[in-house]
Motif scaffolding. Structure first.
Motif, PDB file in Angstrom:
ATOM      1  N   GLU A   1      27.591  72.600  40.721  1.00  0.00           N
ATOM      2  CA  GLU A   1      28.115  72.834  41.323  1.00  0.00           C
ATOM      3  C   GLU A   1      29.582  73.269  41.312  1.00  0.00           C
ATOM      4  OE1 GLU A   1      29.218  69.971  44.590  1.00  0.00           O
ATOM      5  OE2 GLU A   1      30.063  71.281  45.885  1.00  0.00           O
TER       6      GLU A   1
ATOM      7  N   ALA B   1      24.724  86.482  48.486  1.00  0.00           N
ATOM      8  CA  ALA B   1      24.491  85.842  49.923  1.00  0.00           C
ATOM      9  C   ALA B   1      26.543  86.024  50.769  1.00  0.00           C
ATOM     10  CB  ALA B   1      24.603  84.162  50.474  1.00  0.00           C
ATOM     11  N   GLY B   2      26.754  86.658  49.341  1.00  0.00           N
ATOM     12  CA  GLY B   2      28.569  87.075  49.393  1.00  0.00           C
ATOM     13  C   GLY B   2      28.995  86.270  50.115  1.00  0.00           C
ATOM     14  N   ARG B   3      29.049  84.687  49.665  1.00  0.00           N
ATOM     15  CA  ARG B   3      29.522  82.985  50.266  1.00  0.00           C
ATOM     16  C   ARG B   3      30.509  82.701  48.750  1.00  0.00           C
ATOM     17  NH1 ARG B   3      26.935  80.805  55.548  1.00  0.00           N
ATOM     18  NH2 ARG B   3      25.385  82.889  55.499  1.00  0.00           N
ATOM     19  N   SER B   4      32.064  82.591  49.087  1.00  0.00           N
ATOM     20  CA  SER B   4      32.257  81.233  48.192  1.00  0.00           C
ATOM     21  C   SER B   4      31.645  80.149  47.740  1.00  0.00           C
ATOM     22  CB  SER B   4      33.800  81.828  48.375  1.00  0.00           C
ATOM     23  OG  SER B   4      33.451  80.829  49.647  1.00  0.00           O
TER      24      SER B   4
ATOM     25  N   ALA C   1      33.170  77.323  49.092  1.00  0.00           N
ATOM     26  CA  ALA C   1      33.260  76.267  49.881  1.00  0.00           C
ATOM     27  C   ALA C   1      32.479  77.131  50.859  1.00  0.00           C
ATOM     28  CB  ALA C   1      35.059  76.947  50.007  1.00  0.00           C
ATOM     29  N   GLN C   2      32.563  78.512  51.305  1.00  0.00           N
ATOM     30  CA  GLN C   2      31.151  78.558  52.393  1.00  0.00           C
ATOM     31  C   GLN C   2      30.242  78.274  51.780  1.00  0.00           C
ATOM     32  OE1 GLN C   2      32.418  83.169  51.846  1.00  0.00           O
ATOM     33  NE2 GLN C   2      33.308  83.222  54.288  1.00  0.00           N
TER      34      GLN C   2
ATOM     35  N   LYS D   1      29.081  75.333  50.710  1.00  0.00           N
ATOM     36  CA  LYS D   1      28.994  74.135  51.182  1.00  0.00           C
ATOM     37  C   LYS D   1      29.811  73.596  52.694  1.00  0.00           C
ATOM     38  CE  LYS D   1      31.191  70.068  49.317  1.00  0.00           C
ATOM     39  NZ  LYS D   1      29.300  69.563  48.331  1.00  0.00           N
ATOM     40  N   SER D   2      30.201  74.525  53.237  1.00  0.00           N
ATOM     41  CA  SER D   2      30.716  74.314  54.709  1.00  0.00           C
ATOM     42  C   SER D   2      28.953  75.152  55.567  1.00  0.00           C
ATOM     43  CB  SER D   2      31.730  75.322  55.423  1.00  0.00           C
ATOM     44  OG  SER D   2      31.451  76.154  55.535  1.00  0.00           O
TER      45      SER D   2
END
Lengths: 419, 147
Positions: free
Chosen positions: B75, B88-91, B93-94, B96-97
């Motif tokens: 992780e 996916a353009g995601r951080s 935290a995103q 994880k959410s």
């Protein structure tokens, strides 16, 4: 996280030493998705809310007895929740999910309650069946209703999510996923019942409840549509409405008009979200038709946010509209013997006050989510709610001196975590 | 005299800036994260959108119809952060959410994690139904870059 991993590994070793992590056949249809025998996880929110309206409570849920405003200047009961879950993968196709949540309940305690308790049978990668206590998929965010960490806001827009205030269903569902090129469609049929206790006493029950929900996903875009029916009984309202039957045929006519018995609750919703990562846009519309004293209400919201590194500020606008008549003449006292007039007048006033209190409001919200460390976020949100004339909006626990139709503001801060 | 010294400084500054820029560019080139499958897999190329669907658990099959099982790095790995930012353009935290939403209705679990890149490479090489991501520089003959 490492403790959790260690626990999982230990359980894997203890419970199923022969189980290989995954097989390495080359046949094509053999690779199993990752499914350790037991997965423990938890989530939670610690929150505090202040309301500018001190003659009523903002609770965020009709199932909570008190909240911010009158009872507490700063209430920690509105958003605070703790959830713990275990998923057991019993065979490659059968799994069990059990989740307990602790939040302020109707009786003002935090006694844990069972949010999910179901068995899932994964017939194929695209077809599954569940039986037990499962999600009620009324909305776009139904899956993450309790999980603050999964949502962009402090809480889901109350205007819309109050249309169906419950999150689970005791029964069964069937899910079918269909892949059409880059488009994924998931169709879910749900049947069962939901029962809850009300803070004002008595219970509420939705029987013969069924939902058809469909989710379309295309890249960063998702669309959710649902249609739901149920037979709703709310004990406290039933007792009140049945009293009208004391007044002969005209009373019976009123009771029949406003009684929920044998008339289905109908609900429909349509929501969409676009979340390419750097920003998001979400909107949802819903309508509940009750054909009873609770009447017909519709609601919608739009929300957008932009991510600057670990900060995601957002803005929302939400509207809730009561569409049923807000008043009724009630029993015609001219037709009654004099000794029954005071009772009838009381009932008439009661009926009018229930009809007139149907919530009408709109809220502008501004806030920010800060992902300040791994698995934990901090959110701060300001809401300004304008309440329709004569309405108390979604406020409860109204006190003497409360003036309907006055706007109020909320200031909220929450910390969400997942484990 | 003073202006000459300033000019010298400007030149030196430019040289340092150029060197830094070059170092940064080559660093990112070396550290580029690529999606990999076994050299025995029939899959040759996948789009970012297809990778996102596989790693977000939205599909269980590759476009050619074969079962495909994604494997994550740890992780806190920077490869993982870069990979999800890219496809996916995601951080973190995103992501994880996103998974929290799926986990907490019992709909599924995120991909298995392997924290050692060596283990990950071996696992993918051995199992044509798996897919992972590693730094481009760590690709060897047993695995194939598909993106």
């Amino acid at each position: 996280m490492s403790n959790k991993r260690i626990a999982i590994v230990l359980l894997m070793v203890m419970c199923n030493p022969a189980r290989a992590p995954a097989n390495s056949d080359t046949g094509g249809d053999v690779a199993a998705p990752y499914s350790p025998p037991f997965v423990f996880s938890a989530f939670g929110t610690a929150g505090a809310v202040h309301s500018s309206e001190d003659r009523a409570d903002f609770t965020g849920s009709i199932f909570k007895p008190n909240g911010a405003g009158y009872t507490h200047s700063w209430s920690t009961d509105v958003d605070t929740i703790l959830g713990a879950q275990v998923v057991a993968h019993l065979t490659s196709k059968l799994s069990a999910t059990f989740q307990l949540i602790s939040l302020q309940r109707y009786d003002n305690t935090y006694t844990p309650k069972v949010e999910w308790a179901n068995l899932k049978y994964q017939l194929t990668p695209d077809v599954s069946f569940r039986v037990g206590r499962i999600v009620l998929p009324s909305f776009l965010f139904s899956d993450s209703r309790n999980v603050g960490y999964s949502n962009p806001w402090v809480r889901l827009p109350g205007e819309t999510y109050s249309l169906v205030p419950v999150s689970n269903n005791d029964g069964l569902d069937a899910s079918y996923r269909l892949q059409l090129g880059d488009l994924t469609q998931t169709l879910v049929a749900t049947y069962g019942r939901t029962a809850d206790n009300q803070p004002q006493g008595g219970g509420s029950e939705a029987r013969n409840q069924w939902v058809i929900s469909d989710t379309l996903e295309y890249g960063a875009a998702s669309v959710h549509a649902a249609y739901q029916e149920a037979h709703l009984t709310i004990d406290s309202l039933n007792t009140f409405i049945d009293t009208f039957r004391l007044f002969g045929s005209q009373g019976a006519a009123i009771a029949n008009e406003f009684d929920q018995a044998n008339k289905p609750l109908r609900f429909a919703s349509l929501g969409a979200m676009y979340n390419p990562g750097e920003w998001f846009l979400a909107g949802e519309w819903g309508k509940t038709e009750l054909h009873s004293v609770l009447g017909t209400s519709s609601s919608w919201y739009v929300s957008g946010g932009y991510r600057f590194g670990s900060l995601t500020p957002f803005v929302n606008y939400a509207v809730l509209t009561a569409e049923s008549p807000k008043s009724n003449p009630g029993v015609n006292i001219a037709l009654l013997p004099p000794d029954l007039v005071p009772i009838a007048l009381g009932l008439n006033v009661g009926l009018d006050s229930i009809l007139g209190s149907a919530p009408t409001q709109n809220t502008v919200s501004l806030g920010v989510r800060w992902d300040f460390t791994r698995d934990v976020d901090l959110k701060v949100q300001y809401d300004h709610t304008r309440v329709g004339a004569g309405s108390s909006g979604t406020l409860t626990n109204l006190q003497p001196g409360f003036r309907p139709g006055e706007s109020f503001s909320l200031l909220s801060a929450t910390i969400d975590f997942v484990w | 005299m003073v202006s000459a010294r300033i000019a010298m400084r400007v030149v030196r500054f430019r040289a340092i800036a150029a060197a830094l820029a070059l170092a940064f560019v080559s660093q990112t080139a070396i550290a580029d994260v690529v999606a990999v499958v076994s050299a025995k897999s029939p899959i040759t190329t996948l789009s970012n959108a297809q990778l996102a669907e596989i790693f977000l658990g939205k599909v269980g099959r590759a476009p050619n119809g074969m079962r495909i099982v994604p494997i994550d790095q740890a992780e806190d790995s920077t490869d993982r952060e870069k990979f999800y930012a890219k496809v996916a353009g995601r951080s973190p935290a995103q992501m994880k959410s996103y998974w929290a939403k799926i986990i907490f209705t019992g709909r599924g679990q995120p991909p298995q994690e392997l924290s050692s890149v060596t283990d990950l490479t071996k696992r993918i090489a051995a199992d044509p139904n798996t897919i992972g991501y590693i730094e481009e520089g760590q690709v060897n003959d047993s695995i194939r870059v598909v993106r």
